[in-house]
Design an enzyme around this catalytic site. Sequence first.
Site, PDB file in Angstrom:
ATOM      1  N   LYS A 279      -9.012  -6.691 -20.106  1.00 36.67           N
ATOM      2  CA  LYS A 279      -9.787  -7.373 -18.986  1.00 36.67           C
ATOM      3  C   LYS A 279      -8.831  -7.130 -17.858  1.00 36.67           C
ATOM      4  O   LYS A 279      -7.692  -6.948 -17.870  1.00 36.67           O
ATOM      5  CB  LYS A 279      -9.769  -8.949 -19.555  1.00 36.67           C
ATOM      6  CG  LYS A 279     -10.680  -9.110 -20.412  1.00 36.67           C
ATOM      7  CD  LYS A 279     -10.743 -10.670 -20.817  1.00 36.67           C
ATOM      8  CE  LYS A 279     -11.778 -10.984 -21.823  1.00 36.67           C
ATOM      9  NZ  LYS A 279     -12.911 -10.841 -21.379  1.00 36.67           N
ATOM     10  N   ARG A 353     -19.001 -11.126 -30.891  1.00 35.97           N
ATOM     11  CA  ARG A 353     -19.921 -10.650 -31.920  1.00 35.97           C
ATOM     12  C   ARG A 353     -19.606 -10.014 -33.324  1.00 35.97           C
ATOM     13  O   ARG A 353     -20.111 -10.099 -34.051  1.00 35.97           O
ATOM     14  CB  ARG A 353     -20.927  -9.969 -31.016  1.00 35.97           C
ATOM     15  CG  ARG A 353     -20.687  -8.735 -30.592  1.00 35.97           C
ATOM     16  CD  ARG A 353     -21.388  -8.247 -29.428  1.00 35.97           C
ATOM     17  NE  ARG A 353     -21.046  -8.832 -28.219  1.00 35.97           N
ATOM     18  CZ  ARG A 353     -21.817  -8.702 -26.928  1.00 35.97           C
ATOM     19  NH1 ARG A 353     -22.845  -7.537 -27.125  1.00 35.97           N
ATOM     20  NH2 ARG A 353     -21.699  -9.241 -25.919  1.00 35.97           N
TER      21      ARG A 353
HETATM   22  N1  BES Z   1     -14.710 -13.892 -24.486  1.00 35.45           N
HETATM   23  C1  BES Z   1     -15.507 -13.088 -23.653  1.00 35.45           C
HETATM   24  C2  BES Z   1     -16.659 -14.013 -23.000  1.00 35.45           C
HETATM   25  C3  BES Z   1     -16.178 -15.087 -22.092  1.00 35.45           C
HETATM   26  C4  BES Z   1     -16.130 -14.554 -20.474  1.00 35.45           C
HETATM   27  C5  BES Z   1     -15.978 -16.165 -22.204  1.00 35.45           C
HETATM   28  C6  BES Z   1     -15.894 -15.587 -19.562  1.00 35.45           C
HETATM   29  C7  BES Z   1     -15.512 -17.295 -21.215  1.00 35.45           C
HETATM   30  C8  BES Z   1     -15.608 -16.752 -19.922  1.00 35.45           C
HETATM   31  C9  BES Z   1     -16.022 -12.355 -24.451  1.00 35.45           C
HETATM   32  O1  BES Z   1     -15.233 -11.708 -25.649  1.00 35.45           O
HETATM   33  C10 BES Z   1     -16.225 -10.986 -23.491  1.00 35.45           C
HETATM   34  O2  BES Z   1     -15.332 -10.654 -23.348  1.00 35.45           O
HETATM   35  N2  BES Z   1     -17.462 -10.729 -23.401  1.00 35.45           N
HETATM   36  C11 BES Z   1     -17.868  -9.587 -22.377  1.00 35.45           C
HETATM   37  C12 BES Z   1     -18.732  -8.864 -23.240  1.00 35.45           C
HETATM   38  C13 BES Z   1     -19.077  -7.405 -22.614  1.00 35.45           C
HETATM   39  C14 BES Z   1     -17.712  -6.337 -22.719  1.00 35.45           C
HETATM   40  C15 BES Z   1     -20.497  -6.808 -22.998  1.00 35.45           C
HETATM   41  C16 BES Z   1     -18.330 -10.130 -21.254  1.00 35.45           C
HETATM   42  O3  BES Z   1     -19.181 -11.187 -21.053  1.00 35.45           O
HETATM   43  O4  BES Z   1     -18.084  -9.617 -19.997  1.00 35.45           O
HETATM   44 ZN    ZN Z   2     -14.030  -9.989 -25.142  1.00 27.93          ZN
END
Ligand code: BES
Ligand code: ZN
Length: 503
Positions: A279, A353
Amino acid sequence: MDLALETRKPSEARADVLVLGRYADEGRVPAEVVAVDRALGGLLTKVLQSEKFESKPGQISYVHTGGKIPAERVLVVGLGPHRREKTRGDAEPLRRAAAAAVRRARDLNAGSVAVFMPPDGLSSRERAQAVVEGALLGTYRFDKYLKEKNPRAVRALTVLEPDRRGAAGAREGVRLGRIWAEATCLTRDLVNEPANVVTPTFLARRATEIAREGGLKLRVLERAECARMGMGAYVGVAQGSEEPPKFIHLSYVPAGRARRRVVIIGKGITFDSGGLDLKTADGMLRMKDDMAGAAAVLGLFHALPKLKPRVEVHGLIAATENMPSGTAQRPGDVVRAMNGLTVEIGNTDAEGRLTLADALSYAVRHVKPDEMIDMATLTGAVVIALGQGVSGMMASNDALAARVLAAADGAGERMWRLPLHDEYKEGLKSDVADLNNISSQRGAGAIVAALFMREFTAGVPWAHLDIAGTAFTERELPLGPKGGTGVTVRTLLGYLASTNGRR
Ligand code: BES
Ligand code: ZN
Ligand code: ZN
């Protein structure tokens, strides 16, 4: 905070601050309030008139009583307009008003507070419960790491129910309000704790304590056991971290015959760096809250032994960090989940997921539930769709969805159902595996994630709550400060209570 119920009239209540709730379009002022005003020689009416007090939600005004009644000060708090058009009353204005009033009383250095809320379409039980929830949630603080703590605190809260016919109900409301709010605050604490404290091992230890206190069954599976059981998706996420993963299975079994067997699953990523698909700094900043679903499971199981619903409840947490390292899962890797499906890792940041897929498969195979509900800070997309005030729900079963939505409404937690639109499943196709963990198509990220998870539910009625926007707040809310909100705990408690056939 000590909690009590008294059948005393407000004009006779002994407290540093007496709180009186007031509806905006109050046709007839309740006799209890008139009595207070009379005893004060009309001072209350005079002050409210001169201040043009409109009883807006959370609006506050107060007077010193000068010893004319046992309470030292009377604080009037606005409840907004009556909900005349609705047949059922709404508890949320009472929660918010109690929160605002008790917070203000605390700032006025009150040690004891007594609260009277006028009846309005709610039972005495619901009214008392709302007041206690509001008071406890509204004064919640997470200050354990601060040198300078606010020394002011309300030590005693009394709910006034002058109508004796409502006393038993109100007493039960005080009891439930305390249990529901304490469970929520336990969840908030866990979310607010940093990720260097709340590791998978910490969650397992906390689960052990909760199980011991409540006489619950607990099983914690280590990495090797999870691998042996075929949880390749979950173990794949965990392989980049130095912190050992812990698969936590709590069970509450009622004394009599259970009406239903329910599985509650919480996403338990104790820190989500994204993995090798790292990230950005901004995106990573708050990722200690990626275990808010797991924290809600623990809050729930803290409450269950005290509430004793006639439902068998299993709580599952596939806890791990998501970290980049030399042993971390690579984009393009293929893993096999417990139900036999293979998954190509399109993005290591779509890890939730994967862990939930194996938790769902474990539930189907080893618990054989009537229904399953999961809570997960799953997608940034749900925050785009619904913002920070509304949780997303996706469900494979309409009746289950309706019952969860009704429980959320009762708890004052906003939730909105999104469609599991089948055609979006196309995007999850992989050339080398049964599924890809991300979609090749644009948009609907929250729905796509849910469609991925549905592949692991084996047709068991299932509701998925995406709490990525609601689990943590960057600004103060009516029922709590910045930080973890404890969202879904009270919704789930209401849900289980309604499944129970009684509240
Ligand atoms: N934990 C994150 C989702 C999240 C984002 C929670 C912002 C709280 C605030 C999750 O694991 C994630 O990183 N999701 C990605 C998925 C994508 C790579 C398909 C996302 O939502 O960007
Ligand atoms: Zn994630
Ligand atoms: Zn995540």
